[in-house]
Motif scaffolding. Structure first.
Motif, short mmCIF file in Angstrom:
data_model
loop_
_atom_site.label_atom_id
_atom_site.label_comp_id
_atom_site.label_asym_id
_atom_site.label_seq_id
_atom_site.Cartn_x
_atom_site.Cartn_y
_atom_site.Cartn_z
N MET A 65 19.30 49.19 29.74
CA MET A 65 20.42 49.48 30.66
C MET A 65 21.58 48.55 30.35
O MET A 65 22.69 48.97 30.09
CB MET A 65 19.94 49.28 32.10
N VAL A 66 21.27 47.25 30.29
CA VAL A 66 22.34 46.29 30.06
C VAL A 66 22.96 46.50 28.70
O VAL A 66 24.17 46.54 28.54
CB VAL A 66 21.80 44.85 30.18
N ALA B 215 23.14 49.13 27.03
CA ALA B 215 23.90 50.37 26.92
C ALA B 215 25.30 50.21 27.49
O ALA B 215 26.24 50.83 27.01
CB ALA B 215 23.18 51.47 27.68
N VAL B 216 25.45 49.37 28.49
CA VAL B 216 26.73 49.30 29.18
C VAL B 216 27.63 48.21 28.60
O VAL B 216 28.82 48.40 28.41
CB VAL B 216 26.51 49.04 30.69
N LEU B 217 27.04 47.07 28.28
CA LEU B 217 27.86 45.96 27.83
C LEU B 217 27.96 45.96 26.31
O LEU B 217 26.96 46.17 25.63
CB LEU B 217 27.24 44.64 28.30
N TRP C 262 29.27 40.27 24.26
CA TRP C 262 30.20 40.01 25.38
C TRP C 262 30.01 38.60 25.92
O TRP C 262 30.94 37.95 26.36
CB TRP C 262 30.03 41.04 26.48
N SER D 204 32.92 35.57 26.41
CA SER D 204 33.26 34.99 27.70
C SER D 204 33.11 33.48 27.65
O SER D 204 33.93 32.75 28.18
CB SER D 204 32.35 35.56 28.77
N TYR D 205 32.05 33.04 26.96
CA TYR D 205 31.83 31.60 26.88
C TYR D 205 32.99 30.90 26.22
O TYR D 205 33.48 29.87 26.68
CB TYR D 205 30.55 31.31 26.07
N SER E 46 35.98 31.62 26.18
CA SER E 46 37.22 31.55 26.94
C SER E 46 37.03 30.91 28.31
O SER E 46 37.83 31.10 29.21
CB SER E 46 37.79 32.95 27.10
N VAL E 47 35.96 30.19 28.47
CA VAL E 47 35.73 29.57 29.78
C VAL E 47 36.79 28.51 30.08
O VAL E 47 37.30 28.43 31.18
CB VAL E 47 34.32 28.94 29.83
N ASP F 234 43.13 31.13 34.18
CA ASP F 234 42.56 31.63 35.42
C ASP F 234 43.62 31.69 36.52
O ASP F 234 43.72 32.66 37.26
CB ASP F 234 41.41 30.73 35.89
N VAL G 263 45.91 34.60 35.97
CA VAL G 263 45.31 35.88 36.35
C VAL G 263 45.32 36.04 37.86
O VAL G 263 45.69 37.10 38.38
CB VAL G 263 43.87 35.97 35.80
N VAL H 104 47.15 39.03 39.88
CA VAL H 104 46.45 39.95 40.76
C VAL H 104 47.13 39.99 42.13
O VAL H 104 47.42 41.06 42.67
CB VAL H 104 44.96 39.54 40.90
N ARG I 257 30.06 73.79 39.38
CA ARG I 257 30.97 73.64 38.24
C ARG I 257 32.33 74.28 38.56
O ARG I 257 33.38 73.69 38.33
CB ARG I 257 30.32 74.29 37.02
N ASP J 100 34.32 72.16 40.88
CA ASP J 100 34.89 70.99 40.20
C ASP J 100 36.21 71.35 39.55
O ASP J 100 37.19 70.60 39.62
CB ASP J 100 33.92 70.44 39.14
#
Lengths: 298, 280
Positions: A1-2, A4-6, A10, A14-15, A17-18, A24, A27, A31, A120, A123
């Motif tokens: 699952m993970v 497939a999505v990420l 990744w 992320s590390y 750019s911590v 930060d 951003v 926002v 259908r 929709d």
């Protein structure tokens, strides 16, 4: 699952750019800035309407006939026409919509292919541009069924338009009713029809209300689909076969085709917005009241 | 008995789309029959007449108008919508988030003709001050941006709410900052939901009629700058339907058919994306 999505890697990105704290901060600032800007636009639109419109709105504006192509006088006939169009629209779309939603939510396992096809097509229907509804309405209701430019044709066109909205939220409402209710109804020996009418629909009332409110909102706000179906005439409508101008078309006509109509267009826009708010509120109160009472009686 | 009634309701509801397509096709057949598709692309200009032999039917500038307004507004609105959703989910305190969500919902409820009217009396004069004539592609893009923002913000927010808590806990355990969590975890995980929202937004932008009709100037031309007036497919139908006859009327139904086709493609793409998500 993970996986497939990420995207791969990744975590490392992320590390890396911590570190920079200033980024930060930027951003966060950005926002909040966007949220403030959106709020400002909203306040600007609503404030502008209220500011320019409130002066013109009075009881006589709401009930009077328009004079001088709408520059002076009131919007009485438009309010009546809008109400009639909405009544026709709901009278057709609510029964059909409820029936379809019940079928899709409760009985679709018996009719798999049919259910899939209907869903259908709904929709697609939900995405059809309003002007295409207008084209269809004028070709089908006005010309083919010989209704001419009439409130009836406009209302029926709008009914086609709000069906998917109505069905989707009612169906979601019915699906969210707990399974125990159905089992309980079956244990009591209720037929499926009675279970739907006395138990499921009342229990699904939040979905029904949301559907009604969204549908009414869409129908009242609609302009493009009505121009070629219910027409432009500013007379007080005498029957459903008369042409009638809705509030939204009145705003369009005043601002585009009538020089010096802006003041009354502002006032009409304000009335339209208030109508939307009030109808939403009344619909929710009424539907809430009567559906809950039925549930208790059972 | 009951089931037959329900089935009849569903059949009526399901057949509306078929009826729409059927009528669009039958009404556009005359002009497609004796003129064919090619003249909509190769004619000298858009000067339609009741008889195909007299008029010219080049839809290209109008299609370009539709694509330009849609593309422009989507490009602006996607970042704005995403940031709005992020604000609601992760930055605002709960009370503020609820107010902001309510505000976005109200924004979604404002009728398009009211947006158009506001654009006409406020936005167009503003644009005119920078660069005449005022009614322009830019005004259309801006008004569309405000109109589709709610669609994208609300769907993106729903998608972000569905990101499993465990991902966020994991990110927090790794000591990621809020920004890094968003960029590295939340947005990738919510990607397909966001994408569905964007596609819905595109559909709305293509189909929008009244607001565009009121602020875009409606001159049939391929725009060379953002300050040029343009005409879109939807505005073209709304403007000319009232007096169109014969082949001209048919041509308008052809553009309706084109719109319908675009929407169908978008719906299928959106469905594919959400299906892939539920299987993945």
């Amino acid at each position: 699952m993970v996986e497939a999505v990420l995207p791969a890697g990744w975590l490392d990105n992320s590390y890396r750019s911590v570190c920079p704290v200033w980024l930060d901060r930027c951003v966060t600032l950005c926002v909040w800035g966007v949220a403030a800007a959106v709020t400002a636009v909203f306040v600007c639109i609503v404030g502008d309407l209220v500011w320019h419109g409130i002066g013109q709105v009075s009881w006589s504006f709401i009930v009077d006939l328009p004079r001088d192509a709408g520059r002076a006088g009131g919007i009485g006939p438009m309010i009546v026409s809008t109400g009639l169009i909405l009544t026709v629209c709901l009278a057709v779309s609510v029964p059909v919509g409820l029936g379809t939603a019940v079928l899709l939510a409760e009985f679709s396992s018996d009719h798999r292919l049919f259910g899939v096809l209907v869903r259908r097509s709904l929709d697609v229907l939900a995405g059809v541009p309003s002007i295409v509804f207008g084209l269809f309405g004028s070709a089908f209701f006005c010309v083919y069924l010989r209704m001419g430019y009439s409130i009836l044709a406009g209302g029926l066109t709008l009914a086609c338009m709000v069906l998917p909205i109505l069905i989707r939220s009612v169906e979601a409402g019915i699906r969210s009713v707990p399974e125990e209710y159905r089992l309980g109804a079956a244990a009591l020996g209720l037929t499926r029809g009675r279970a739907v009418w006395h138990l499921l629909l009342p229990a699904a009332s939040p979905g029904v209300i949301v559907g009604l409110v969204l549908g009414i909102g869409r129908a009242i706000a609609e302009t493009a689909a009505l121009i070629f179906t219910s027409g432009y005439v500013t007379r007080m409508p005498e029957s459903l076969l008369d042409s009638g101008r809705s509030l939204s078309i009145h705003i369009y006509d005043l601002s585009m085709n009538v020089a010096g109509g802006d003041a009354n267009a502002y006032a009409t826009a304000l009335v339209l917005m208030v109508c939307l708010l009030v109808i939403n509120w009344v619909a929710s109160v009424v539907a809430d009241g009567c559906l809950c009472r039925r549930l208790i009686r059972v | 008995m009951l089931i037959w009634g329900l089935r009849a309701c569903a059949a009526v509801a399901g057949s509306v789309v078929l009826l729409i397509v059927l009528f669009l096709v039958t009404e556009s057949l005359p002009v497609l029959g004796h003129m064919g598709w090619s003249r909509f692309l190769t004619d000298a200009s858009w000067h339609p007449a009741g008889d195909a032999a007299e008029g010219t039917f080049n839809l290209t500038p109008i299609v370009v108008g539709t694509l330009a307004t849609t593309a422009g507004s989507v490009m602006i609105v996607v970042p704005l919508g995403l940031i709005s959703a992020v604000f609601c989910c992760y930055y605002a305190p709960p009370v503020l988030a609820r107010c902001y969500r309510r505000l976005i919902e109200l924004l979604a409820g404002i009728p398009s003709v009211v947006y158009g009217f506001w654009g006409l009396v406020v936005l167009v004069p503003l644009v005119r001050r920078f660069e005449p004539p005022g009614p322009s592609l830019l005004a259309g893009v801006l008004i569309l941006t405000v109109m589709i923002l709610p669609t994208i913000a609300l769907t993106a927010e729903a998608a972000m709410m569905n990101v499993p808590r465990a991902y966020l806990h994991g990110a927090a355990a790794l000591g990621l900052s809020k920004r890094a969590t968003l960029w590295g975890v939340v947005i990738p995980a919510a990607k397909s939901g966001v994408l569905t929202g964007v596609i819905l937004g595109i559909g709305r932008a293509i189909g929008e009629t009244m607001a565009i009709l009121m602020v875009c100037g409606n001159i049939v031309q391929v725009p060379t700058s953002v300050f040029d007036p343009v005409r879109t497919l939807t505005a073209n139908i709304a403007l000319e339907m009232a007096y169109a006859m014969g082949d001209h009327r048919s041509a308008l139904f052809v553009s309706g058919l084109v719109l319908m086709g675009l929407i169908m493609v978008l719906v299928i793409v959106a469905e594919t994306i959400s299906k892939r998500e539920s299987h993945g």
